[in-house]
Design an enzyme around this catalytic site. Sequence first.
Site, PDB file in Angstrom:
ATOM      1  N   GLU A 113     -20.683  68.066   7.009  1.00 14.21           N
ATOM      2  CA  GLU A 113     -20.490  67.604   5.635  1.00 14.21           C
ATOM      3  C   GLU A 113     -21.000  68.700   4.699  1.00 14.21           C
ATOM      4  OE1 GLU A 113     -21.930  64.229   2.420  1.00 14.21           O
ATOM      5  OE2 GLU A 113     -23.279  65.389   3.667  1.00 14.21           O
ATOM      6  N   GLU A 173     -39.631  78.172  28.039  1.00  9.21           N
ATOM      7  CA  GLU A 173     -39.427  76.765  28.384  1.00  9.21           C
ATOM      8  C   GLU A 173     -38.536  76.566  29.604  1.00  9.21           C
ATOM      9  OE1 GLU A 173     -40.770  74.162  26.834  1.00  9.21           O
ATOM     10  OE2 GLU A 173     -41.645  75.084  25.052  1.00  9.21           O
ATOM     11  N   TRP A 218     -55.778  45.688  20.483  1.00  9.69           N
ATOM     12  CA  TRP A 218     -55.836  46.506  19.265  1.00  9.69           C
ATOM     13  C   TRP A 218     -57.198  47.174  19.080  1.00  9.69           C
ATOM     14  CZ3 TRP A 218     -51.415  47.874  17.062  1.00  9.69           C
ATOM     15  CH2 TRP A 218     -50.298  47.080  17.324  1.00  9.69           C
ATOM     16  N   LYS A 243     -50.943  69.838  20.955  1.00 11.71           N
ATOM     17  CA  LYS A 243     -50.447  68.692  21.728  1.00 11.71           C
ATOM     18  C   LYS A 243     -51.607  67.825  22.217  1.00 11.71           C
ATOM     19  CE  LYS A 243     -46.422  71.335  23.204  1.00 11.71           C
ATOM     20  NZ  LYS A 243     -45.763  72.040  24.309  1.00 11.71           N
ATOM     21  N   ASP A 296     -24.906  65.257   8.496  1.00 11.01           N
ATOM     22  CA  ASP A 296     -25.007  64.935   7.073  1.00 11.01           C
ATOM     23  C   ASP A 296     -25.796  66.004   6.330  1.00 11.01           C
ATOM     24  OD1 ASP A 296     -24.816  62.920   4.807  1.00 11.01           O
ATOM     25  OD2 ASP A 296     -26.991  63.206   4.930  1.00 11.01           O
ATOM     26  N   TYR A 346     -51.674  74.252  21.643  1.00 11.60           N
ATOM     27  CA  TYR A 346     -50.542  74.232  20.716  1.00 11.60           C
ATOM     28  C   TYR A 346     -50.408  72.907  19.961  1.00 11.60           C
ATOM     29  CZ  TYR A 346     -49.424  78.120  23.825  1.00 11.60           C
ATOM     30  OH  TYR A 346     -49.499  79.253  24.593  1.00 11.60           O
ATOM     31  N   ARG A 391     -37.853  71.694  19.041  1.00 11.14           N
ATOM     32  CA  ARG A 391     -37.897  70.832  20.215  1.00 11.14           C
ATOM     33  C   ARG A 391     -37.514  69.397  19.841  1.00 11.14           C
ATOM     34  NH1 ARG A 391     -40.964  71.362  24.764  1.00 11.14           N
ATOM     35  NH2 ARG A 391     -42.474  72.757  23.750  1.00 11.14           N
ATOM     36  N   PRO A 445     -50.780  68.855  15.297  1.00 13.51           N
ATOM     37  CA  PRO A 445     -51.634  70.044  15.231  1.00 13.51           C
ATOM     38  C   PRO A 445     -52.816  69.945  14.269  1.00 13.51           C
ATOM     39  CG  PRO A 445     -49.512  70.442  14.165  1.00 13.51           C
ATOM     40  CD  PRO A 445     -49.389  69.144  14.880  1.00 13.51           C
ATOM     41  N   GLU A 466     -41.935  73.493  17.640  1.00 14.74           N
ATOM     42  CA  GLU A 466     -41.986  72.070  17.980  1.00 14.74           C
ATOM     43  C   GLU A 466     -40.988  71.248  17.175  1.00 14.74           C
ATOM     44  OE1 GLU A 466     -43.457  70.814  20.554  1.00 14.74           O
ATOM     45  OE2 GLU A 466     -44.253  72.790  21.070  1.00 14.74           O
ATOM     46  N   VAL A 467     -40.653  71.694  15.972  1.00 17.80           N
ATOM     47  CA  VAL A 467     -39.611  71.009  15.206  1.00 17.80           C
ATOM     48  C   VAL A 467     -38.260  71.227  15.873  1.00 17.80           C
ATOM     49  CG1 VAL A 467     -38.387  70.949  12.992  1.00 17.80           C
ATOM     50  CG2 VAL A 467     -40.885  71.072  13.028  1.00 17.80           C
TER      51      VAL A 467
END
Length: 631
Positions: free
Chosen positions: A394, A45, A89, A103, A339, A101, A318, A75, A315-316
């Site tokens: 926490e 990246e 609409w 996207k 938290d 990937y 990211r 995905p 991707e998470v």
Amino acid sequence: MSVSSNCIQGKNKPTTVLKEKKKMLVTFQAFLDPFKQLFLLEEAEGGFDQFTRSYRTFGVQRQPDNSLFFQEWAPAAEALFLTGDFNGWDKFAHPYTKKDYGKWELTLPPKHDRSPAVDHNSKLKVVVHTKEGERFYRISPWAKYVTREEKSVIYDWVHWDPPQPYIHVHPRPKKPKSLRIYESHVGIASPEGKIASYTNFTTNVLPRIKDLGYNCIQLMAIMEHAYYASFGYQITSFFAASSRYGTPDELKQLIDVAHSMGIMVLLDVVHSHASKNTEDGLNQFDGSDSCFFHAPPRGEHSLWGSRLFNYSSWEVLRFLLSNLRWWMEEYRFDGFRFDGVTSMLYHHHGIGSGFSGDYSEYFGLQVDEESLVYLMLANHILHTLYPDCITIAEDVSGMPALCRGVAEGGLGFDYRLAMAIPDKWIQILKEFKDEDWNIGNIIHTLTNRRYGENCIAYAESHDQALVGDKTLAFWLMDKEMYTNMSSLIPMTPIIDRGIQLHKMIRLLTHGLGGEGYLNFMGNEFGHPEWLDFPREGNNQSYHYARRQFNLVDMDHLRYCQLYAFDRDMNRTEDKYGWLAAPPAYVSAKHEEDKVIVFDRANVLFIFNFHPTKSFQDYRVAVEAAGKYPFR
């Protein structure tokens, strides 16, 4: 994970398969080592700086020519379309193009007058078609503003692109040596029975916080959450500041004004889980039961009824790391209170675990290494990019090295919350008579922390203020707070005892309990009511979802005395700096006399908790001989 010798030799396997297996091995190992992960980010990246700015390429982005670029990660989707006010609409007029990937991309050229195709403040939806032939309407996970119509239960994605966005004027304050935190919730920050605003907080609450001597604000419930009564812990839109309090620009102004007062602002960030909402949340964004989360059962929290992130997904990572960067860059927050860290650290999420302190509880297969490495990455990146950034964990488990540097093998937090302290005070007031207080046990609780790992001490937080629990003031004075707090009438024994213990508990916690101090808004003056958000169980009432600051402004009520004590306590700490000093030396903890003596930062603290005895000429030890002026 290891690769067998047969696989390594690969006599009968194509070279490309071997390379792919080696790549998979390196990738897996990287998720167990934050520095290998950083190497992969650099390789794939261009480094973490660019990777964590993905909010500039995902969601919707206005280009220099006023065209709009849309990008999503879905995905499992078969097709994506964009619909909204801009195209009447129409569900099929504007399809996304599928890329590698998982996207999807779409570009909308500008209008004939060269203005953007989607107007500021107009509504949008992503239409998701699944392989099973289903169609869903979704909000972009990267949406920066969402609102709800008065009679609706679903939030709408609103395109936020003001012609004159707010520009911050004041620089961030320097990280203070002594951290004094005012834990706040914008929506309840008014005596009125309604949802208060960012502007109200800026105008009416910030001056009080400054006057009280707090140098840091922890803002709760800012990340958008569809259910108000969740206290902001069931997030639906991670990049959107809650619209129920006002606009993004009004939140930016709040933070800017706080900075002008020398006050840092921390965001209560929730990356431990997410709301199960589908139409206006992350859940099933692409039609699958995973996407941003682990598939069930691992991807569901059994007690919270929420979804759990898959921290091993590229991707998470990211999404979450860019989310932290977004709040730091766009809104100019100064750090985070993370938290639910205990839930993140363990596969059992802390459910049914008492945590005795044995090291086997912290190092074993029960530890979720993927989320642990995510936290290490987050802290390393934040502190590299923003040296004065503050992060607080926490965590109730007492994970070793939580507040040590990532280079040392720690998780990199600056502070952890000393969560045992408020529990101890509530237990004492609930279960013991004054004469039965165990002084040694109190001292142990206040000083029982890992050396070299900073703690935020607090006598009570929002947890104790919630309905079903009681604040210290309520445990001490109960119903007499409604009738006997006037200084125009004689002080009753209950009010007298309550006011004195309220002050002493807070000062003892402040002086002995940690390297930082926290107070929840209103508790400093003994707010007389609990906190309960509007819900079906209370007929959607806002009566208890407020803070009665007006009580402090009435000179004949004793609430102003508690307020003044809290202010003077913080100002005294600011003068002597005991929170930034090494741990205190406790020279006396007398069980019979109920006396506690300790010194810290050249300040001598003497407490007499005996309910009936006073003492004259009481001899105490000091580090240096001399005269000690009484404060």
